[in-house]
Write a protein that holds these residues in place. Structure first.
Motif, PDB file in Angstrom:
ATOM      1  N   HIS A 194       0.842  -1.200   0.000  1.00  0.00           N
ATOM      2  CA  HIS A 194       0.000   0.000   0.000  1.00  0.00           C
ATOM      3  C   HIS A 194       0.878   1.251   0.000  1.00  0.00           C
ATOM      4  CE1 HIS A 194      -3.982  -1.963   1.151  1.00  0.00           C
ATOM      5  NE2 HIS A 194      -3.107  -2.945   1.101  1.00  0.00           N
ATOM      6  N   PRO A 195       1.185   1.814  -1.183  1.00  0.00           N
ATOM      7  CA  PRO A 195       2.082   2.966  -1.255  1.00  0.00           C
ATOM      8  C   PRO A 195       1.347   4.305  -1.223  1.00  0.00           C
ATOM      9  CG  PRO A 195       1.688   2.143  -3.444  1.00  0.00           C
ATOM     10  CD  PRO A 195       0.848   1.293  -2.522  1.00  0.00           C
ATOM     11  N   HIS A 196       1.988   5.314  -0.652  1.00  0.00           N
ATOM     12  CA  HIS A 196       1.470   6.672  -0.837  1.00  0.00           C
ATOM     13  C   HIS A 196       2.604   7.684  -0.777  1.00  0.00           C
ATOM     14  CE1 HIS A 196       1.406   6.866   3.644  1.00  0.00           C
ATOM     15  NE2 HIS A 196       1.547   8.163   3.458  1.00  0.00           N
TER      16      HIS A 196
ATOM     17  N   VAL B 218       5.488   2.829   1.986  1.00  0.00           N
ATOM     18  CA  VAL B 218       4.774   1.621   1.544  1.00  0.00           C
ATOM     19  C   VAL B 218       4.452   0.758   2.757  1.00  0.00           C
ATOM     20  CG1 VAL B 218       4.826  -0.406   0.070  1.00  0.00           C
ATOM     21  CG2 VAL B 218       5.995   1.683  -0.660  1.00  0.00           C
ATOM     22  N   GLU B 219       3.173   0.696   3.096  1.00  0.00           N
ATOM     23  CA  GLU B 219       2.711  -0.203   4.152  1.00  0.00           C
ATOM     24  C   GLU B 219       2.468  -1.585   3.557  1.00  0.00           C
ATOM     25  OE1 GLU B 219      -0.158   1.693   7.063  1.00  0.00           O
ATOM     26  OE2 GLU B 219      -0.414   2.984   5.302  1.00  0.00           O
ATOM     27  N   MET B 220       2.582  -2.605   4.400  1.00  0.00           N
ATOM     28  CA  MET B 220       2.345  -3.977   3.961  1.00  0.00           C
ATOM     29  C   MET B 220       1.226  -4.581   4.789  1.00  0.00           C
ATOM     30  SD  MET B 220       6.231  -5.321   3.160  1.00  0.00           S
ATOM     31  CE  MET B 220       7.008  -4.607   4.592  1.00  0.00           C
ATOM     32  N   LEU B 221       0.227  -5.123   4.102  1.00  0.00           N
ATOM     33  CA  LEU B 221      -0.973  -5.646   4.745  1.00  0.00           C
ATOM     34  C   LEU B 221      -0.615  -6.717   5.762  1.00  0.00           C
ATOM     35  CD1 LEU B 221      -4.077  -5.282   4.472  1.00  0.00           C
ATOM     36  CD2 LEU B 221      -4.055  -7.263   2.950  1.00  0.00           C
ATOM     37  N   HIS B 222      -1.200  -6.605   6.952  1.00  0.00           N
ATOM     38  CA  HIS B 222      -1.002  -7.563   8.044  1.00  0.00           C
ATOM     39  C   HIS B 222       0.448  -7.600   8.536  1.00  0.00           C
ATOM     40  CE1 HIS B 222      -5.010  -8.783   7.121  1.00  0.00           C
ATOM     41  NE2 HIS B 222      -4.689  -9.391   6.003  1.00  0.00           N
TER      42      HIS B 222
END
Length: 366
Positions: free
Chosen positions: A41-43, A56-60
């Motif tokens: 999940h990048p922003h 960049v977040e990573m799910l779970h």
């Protein structure tokens, strides 16, 4: 193209499932499609005009990736403490000034941060750390460690370590081989780098899942199985190639064999993100960038100057909006996210995006 709409593309991309055709068919002709929820999940921390920084977040997952370290004041301390890998394109101020922000949050905590950068990166990190007078560091129970990989060529990297408990004295490590551009690996992601040219060496990056594992919720519901942590074990067993007779615990406390649950899971190609900024528009750069970003789901690519200012862009060793769109099209990316717009175009975001879209040959994303 409405600027208010395009400004939300990156955020919406995080939540939009990706449609992936599977290698199975209904009858003889119709491919089954599964909705794949992205894990990466990048922003852009500072939008299209601010200092470059991609979070960049990573799910779970509790950890996060950070590409470039411009102004990081837009990230909370909680966000920064999740960062365990940092990938720096080059150390111009607008790409590296945020190092102090990360350092300030992490000092006094038990943490390991792995960092990657171009030639000369170890010295730059060392100068940053030794600019401060460190007091009482030997009395701390915790240790903050920066492990640095300096990419000086396509095949060899140089390493160094800096530990808070030694006052961040530099500890040079061995040279390390770089194979197929891989500069970092973690659980569920692989990061590759490409050597590019700006005013000196610069790195471009791609981050990808090796594969993407997805659960069919409808099939779970049909069997009366509840979602939960047991699905992570199921996914891992399938990725590890466990045999059909391998036992797996169910959420009701019972167990069954893996073979009877395989149809709950689909395995598709992994999600891929690419990030490139501050590069000259040269044939060599275009070829390297296109190869790095090929088939990306999302490609963050600089478009510093408008198409009409090509001469100025060439002098500054940056890309124009036209070059951005052309490279994105050549790479066959699903979503193109132009950024690092020059402040001279403040208030003209819609114009810049339209120019990129024209060269891209269509909308910048679904």
């Amino acid at each position: 193209m409405n600027a208010d709409v395009t400004a939300g593309w990156t955020a919406r991309a995080l939540d939009e499932p990706r449609r992936e055709p599977l290698d199975c068919f209904v009858g003889a002709l119709l491919p089954i499609t599964v909705l794949v929820r992205p894990n990466l999940h990048p922003h852009l921390v500072n939008g299209r005009f601010g200092d470059p920084a991609l979070y960049v977040e990573m799910l779970h997952r509790r950890d996060a990736l950070l590409f470039d370290m411009g102004d990081l004041s837009g990230l909370s301390a909680r966000d920064l403490l999740r960062v365990d890998h940092v990938f720096v394109t080059h150390t111009h101020m607008d790409h590296f000034i945020g190092f102090d922000t990360l350092l300030r949050v992490c000092v006094g905590r038990e943490k390991l941060v792995r960092m990657v950068g171009p030639s000369g990166f170890r010295e730059r990190v060392e100068h940053k750390l030794l600019a401060y007078q460190w007091d009482l560091y030997e009395r701390y129970d915790t240790d903050l460690v920066f492990e640095v990989l300096e990419v000086g060529s396509e095949s060899i990297g140089r390493t160094a370590r800096f530990r808070f408990k030694t006052g961040f004295a530099r500890e040079d490590g061995p040279e390390t081989p770089i194979q197929d551009g891989v500069v970092a690996k973690g659980s569920g992601f692989v990061v590759r780098a490409a050597l590019l040219e700006h005013h000196g060496p610069c790195l471009g990056y791609s981050a990808a899942e090796p594969v993407h594992v997805n659960v069919w919720k409808s099939r779970l519901e049909e069997r009366g199985l509840a979602a939960g942590q047991w699905l992570q074990a199921l996914k891992q067993m399938i990725l590890d190639g466990a045999p059909d007779e391998a036992p797996i615990e169910l959420p009701d406390g019972g167990s069954t064999e893996l073979g009877g649950l395989r149809d709950l899971i689909s395995v598709t190609r992994g999600q891929k993100i690419a990030y490139v900024t501050d590069v000259a528009d040269s044939p060599a750069n275009r070829a390297a960038i296109t190869a790095l970003a090929a088939d990306s789901d999302t490609f963050f690519l600089e478009a510093c100057f408008a198409a009409a200012d090509e001469d100025h862009a060439r002098h500054r060793a940056h890309l124009t909006t036209r070059a951005c769109g052309e490279i994105g099209r050549a790479a066959g990316v699903r979503r193109l996210e132009p950024f690092h717009f020059s402040p001279r175009y403040a208030g003209e975001e819609e114009r810049m995006l339209n120019e990129v879209a024209e060269a891209f040959g269509g909308p910048l994303g679904p």
